[in-house]
Design an enzyme around this catalytic site. Sequence first.
Site: not given
Length: 269
Positions: A143, A172, A202, A208, A245
């Site tokens: 964030s 939402k 985080k 994720e 990568k």
Amino acid sequence: MSLEQKKGADIISKILQIQNSIGKTTSPSTLKTKLSEISRKEQENARIQSKLSDLQKKKIDIDNKLLKEKQNLIKEEILERKKLEVLTKKQQKDEIEHQKKLKREIDAIKASTQYITDVSISSYNNTIPETEPEYDLFISHASEDKEDFVRPLAETLQQLGVNVWYDEFTLKVGDSLRQKIDSGLRNSKYGTVVLSTDFIKKDWTNYELDGLVAREMNGHKMILPIWHKITKNDVLDYSPNLADKVALNTSVNSIEEIAHQLADVILNR
């Protein structure tokens, strides 16, 4: 007692014997002979004492040289010991770092496996399938990086026709954060990871990333990394696989350039 010392002692003993043999009845001629012999013995003893003195000096010189060599040898041994200690500490430190990296990789694999299991169970339990939206790109980020980079990037990608899963566009009020993230990970063709110093701290971003890694482990190459205010060493320490990568870099490319390069890959331009 050395041979020379024994000779000297014998001569002194003979001198004493001669001196003791001189008495009142000793004739002048005999006395002269004995005194001459005493003189010769004393001269011989003086030569022996001089030789002994030279030998003693040589011995002292040899002893001093041996002492100096011994001291030098001790210094060299101390220096080698210190070098060995430094080398041992470095090897121990390298081994600890290696174990830490290995643990991180194992933890990532475990998390990825758990993610696959969770998704499989979730899919199995949902007997009534729901139609989920599909996305071109899932953006995983911290964030703290929204204002200066991630939000402008997401907006630019949308303008280029890329269907982006980005929390500010997708979530939402009342949504389950984990369910929405899982859905986004499942239904995105690609995932871009905005690697930064805040990202690697985080829990959610790691969750994720584990999901994206799990997709890749199933044979779907989808991770498109972006380095944002982070060094290669930081990325190496965090994940050697990601460091290997080819990545875009905000210190080299502008937001527009990065967006266009991502769009070219995603939309097969």
